[in-house]
Write a protein that holds these residues in place. Structure first.
Motif: not given
Lengths: 254, 372
Positions: A13, A17, A19, A21, A28, A30, A127
Motif C-alpha cells: 500500500i 495512504v 490505512i 483496519v 487491513v 487493500t 506494510d
C-alpha cells in the motif's frame, strides 16, 4: 567484474495512504487502495541499475513474490532500467500467510536458479515492517549479509559496505556472493520516463509457481487479530511560551 | 501422571483461561504464577506436589536473551529484553558474545531475573558480525534447547535474529510491543497504524522486542552463574568488520532518554539545531530529528526518529518544526506527553500533541530556553 544482480520488489500500500483496519479485524483494507513499490525496494532497484551503469554489473533481474498485480510493480522496476523480471505468483489466500520466512526461501531458490552474485533488497517493507527478509535470504544461502546499507562499493575482493547502525555508521567488507539490504540514504531513486515505460512493456517477464521454486508454504504464524492502535486524546493549544512552560510544569514533565 | 498433568495444566486453563494471557507487565506474570496454583490448593495437594508442579511449569519455557553490548557495558535494551523474557515464564539465560567482554557477563549476572549467563569470548567476535554470532547462538541452542530466543529490536538485534531464525527454519517475530502468552505476540504494522496480534506456530520463537514497551529489569540484585561457552567454527571468510564511526554526544542516548527534543525541516539548517541543543541541555533531553532534517543534511542519520529510524517513548517529546508525517509519528506517538511547536496551525503534528504552540520556532525556542 560483471555481477549478476537480483533485486527483490514488494508491492505494498502506498506510503502516503492512511490505512484502515478490515471489519473482520484480520487485516487491513487493500481493495481499491493505491499500491506502489515498497520505497526501500525502489532504492534497491536504483542501486542495482547504478552498478550496471558503472559496469560493475552485467544484468539486473527483479523478482517479486505475490499476487498477479505484483506484475505492475515489476513493470515499474523494468521501466527504471532493470533487464528482466520474475514473478513467483501466489494465490491471494497463499499470499495472506506469506512471511519473510517464505520469501527468503523463494529468493534463495531464484538466486540459485539464476546464478546471482549479489542480491539487493530493501531493509524493510513498509506494510509488515518486519526487517527480516535480507538476513534470512543470506542465511539460507550461507552468504554474508550487509543490512541497512547507506553506501556500497564493489571491490576486487568483494564488497565494502557502510551500514547505518544505532550510534552512527559502521564499515564492513564481505566476499561475494552477498546479500545487501538498502537503507533510505543509499541513493535517490530515479523516475521512470515515458519512453522507458514504453520500452519496459517489451521486456521479458517470467511467471513461476511455488512448486517451480520448490518452496512449501508452511503456516509459521497465524494472525489472531489486527486492530486500530489506541487513539490519543485530543490536546490543547497554548497561546504562548509562558503557558506552555506552566502546562508542562503542571503535568510534571519539567 | 496424565491425570496429574491434566489437573495441573489443563484444568486451570479451562477454568480461568484469561489468566494465561500475559498483558505486558511483570506484575501480571506473577499473578499468573500464584493464581494458577489455585486449583491445586482446592484439590488438597500437598506442598510437595505443589513444588513439583512449579518445577515442571518452569521447565516448559526457557529463554535465551542475546545481550547487546559494546564489550564494556550492557546496552539498557537488554534489560528490557530480560523483562520480556521474564513475562514468558521459565528460565532466562543470557548470552554475552564478543571480544574481551567478561565485564559485560559480570554486569548481566547481577540483573534480576537472569538464571544463567553464557560467555562466548573470542577476538573473532569483534564487530558482532551476524555471520559469526549466529553459529554461537545455534551452538548454545543445541546445548540447552531453548523455547525462545530474544533480543532488543535495535540495529544489531534486527540484523542478527532473522539470520538465526532462518537457520532454525522458523519465522521471526519482529519488534514486539506486548507478550500475550508464550506463543502470542502483539506488534505494530503499517508504521504503527495497526496492532497485529500473531500466534507463532514454530517450535522455537525468535523474537525481537521494542525496548520502549518493556520496563528495564533491575540491574542489581541478581546473582546468576556464568558458564563459558566453547566457540564453534566460525565462517570468518564471509565478512569482516572494518570500523565504526559513532556520533559523539554528551547528551542522553535517544532511545532511553526521559525527554526528547526533535527538529524537522522547519529548522532550515544544521546550524539552527544549536537552538534545540541549548534547550535540550536545559532539560537534560536527547535530540532527535525528522527524516526531512536528516535528508537535508542538518544532522546525522542516527538521530532520525520514525518508522525507519529510532522508536522513542519518552515522558516528554517536543517536536519543533516537524509537520508530523505518518512515518515520523510511528517513532514517537507512544510518548507520554507530546508538545508541538510549529507555525502552521494545520500541521498534522497538532492532532497528536497534548500541548500545541502555534508560533515561529526561532522566537519560541530561545524564549523557552531563557525562561527555564
Amino acid at each position: 567484474m560483471s555481477l549478476k544482480v537480483l533485486v527483490g520488489c514488494k508491492r505494498v500500500i502506498d506510503y502516503a495512504v492512511k490505512i484502515r483496519v478490515r471489519p473482520d479485524k484480520l487485516g487491513v483494507v487493500t481493495e481499491g487502495v493505491k499500491h506502489s513499490m515498497n520505497p526501500f525496494d525502489e532504492i534497491a532497484v536504483e542501486e542495482a541499475i547504478r552498478l550496471r551503469e558503472a559496469k560493475k554489473a552485467k544484468e539486473v533481474v527483479v523478482v517479486s513474490c505475490g499476487i498477479a498485480q505484483a506484475k505492475e510493480t515489476l513493470r515499474t522496476a523494468l521501466a527504471m532500467g532493470a533487464d528482466r523480471a520474475i514473478l513467483v505468483e501466489l494465490s491471494p489466500k497463499e499470499y495472506e500467510i506469506m512471511t519473510p520466512a517464505h520469501v527468503s526461501k523463494i529468493l534463495a531458490a531464484v538466486a540459485k536458479m539464476e546464478g546471482s552474485d549479489l542480491i539487493i533488497l530493501g531493509k524493510q517493507a513498509i506494510d509488515d515492517d518486519c526487517n527480516a527478509t535480507a538476513q534470512m535470504t543470506a542465511a539460507h544461502l550461507d552468504w554474508p549479509q550487509a543490512t541497512s546499507a547507506s553506501k556500497v562499493e564493489v571491490t576486487d575482493a568483494g564488497l565494502t559496505v557502510t551500514r547505518e547502525v544505532d550510534g552512527g555508521l559502521e564499515v564492513i567488507t564481505t566476499q561475494l556472493p552477498a546479500v545487501v539490504s538498502a537503507d533510505l540514504r543509499l541513493n535517490e531513486p530515479r523516475y521512470a520516463t515515458l519512453p522507458n515505460i514504453m520500452k519496459a512493456k517489451k521486456k521479458k517477464m517470467t511467471t513461476l509457481s511455488l512448486s517451480d521454486v520448490g518452496v512449501e508454504l508452511k503456516e509459521h504464524q497465524t494472525v489472531v487479530s489486527v486492530e486500530e492502535p489506541p487513539v490519543r486524546s485530543a490536546g490543547i493549544k497554548v497561546k504562548d511560551v509562558d503557558s506552555l512552560i506552566a502546562a508542562l510544569k503542571q503535568a510534571g514533565r519539567i | 501422571f496424565t491425570t496429574f498433568y491434566w489437573f495441573c495444566f489443563q484444568l486451570p486453563i479451562a477454568i480461568r483461561p484469561e489468566l494465561f494471557s500475559v498483558q505486558g507487565s511483570l506484575t501480571s506474570y506473577f499473578l499468573i504464577c500464584s493464581t494458577s496454583n489455585f486449583p491445586a490448593i482446592m484439590l488438597g495437594l500437598s506442598r510437595h506436589t505443589f513444588r513439583l508442579y512449579n518445577r515442571v511449569g518452569v521447565r516448559l519455557q526457557s529463554t535465551l536473551v542475546v545481550v547487546e553490548h559494546d564489550n564494556k557495558h550492557l546496552n539498557p535494551v537488554t534489560l528490557s529484553a530480560i523483562t520480556a523474557a521474564s513475562q514468558l515464564g521459565g528460565d532466562v539465560t543470557c548470552l554475552v558474545a564478543g571480544s574481551s567482554c567478561a565485564a559485560v557477563a559480570a554486569e548481566v549476572a547481577k540483573a534480576v531475573g537472569v538464571s544463567k549467563v553464557l560467555l562466548a569470548d573470542s577476538a573473532d567476535l569483534e564487530g558482532f558480525l551476524p555471520e559469526r554470532i549466529t553459529p554461537v547462538i545455534l551452538a548454545s541452542h543445541q546445548k540447552f534447547n531453548f523455547t525462545h530466543i530474544i533480543a532488543g529490536a535495535t540495529a544489531q538485534g534486527k540484523s542478527l535474529l532473522p539470520r538465526v531464525a532462518a537457520k532454525l527454519d522458523v519465522a521471526p517475530v519482529s519488534d514486539v510491543v506486548a507478550i500475550k502468552s508464550p506463543d502470542t505476540f502483539v506488534r505494530t504494522i503499517y508504521a504503527g497504524n495497526a496492532m497485529q496480534t500473531i500466534k507463532s506456530n514454530d517450535p522455537v520463537k525468535v523474537v525481537t522486542v521494542r525496548g520502549t514497551n518493556f520496563a528495564t529489569a533491575a540491574a542489581e540484585g541478581g546473582s546468576a552463574a556464568t558458564e563459558t561457552l566453547a566457540i564453534p567454527d566460525l565462517p570468518k571468510h564471509l565478512s569482516s568488520f572494518k570500523e565504526q564511526k559513532l556520533s559523539k554526544s554528551d547528551r542522553p542516548e535517544l532511545s532511553g532518554a526521559k525527554s526528547v527534543i526533535s527538529g524537522g525541516r522547519g529548522l532550515k539548517s544544521g546550524e539552527n539545531f544549536e537552538l534545540l541543543y541549548k534547550l535540550a541541555d536545559k532539560l537534560g533531553a536527547a535530540v532527535g530529528a525528522s527524516r526531512a532534517a536528516v535528508d537535508a543534511g542538518y544532522v546525522p542519520n542516527d538521530m532520525q526518529v520514525g518508522q525507519t529510524g529510532k522508536i522513542v517513548a519518552p515522558d516528554l517529546y517536543i517536536a519543533v518544526g516537524i509537520s508530523g508525517a505518518i512515518q515520523h509519528l510511528a517513532g514517537m506517538k507512544d510518548s507520554k506527553t507530546i508538545v508541538a511547536i510549529n507555525k502552521d496551525p494545520d500541521a498534522p503534528i497538532f492532532q497528536v500533541a497534548d500541548f500545541g504552540l502555534v508560533a515561529d520556532l526561532f522566537k519560541a525556542v530561545p524564549e523557552m530556553t531563557e525562561k527555564l
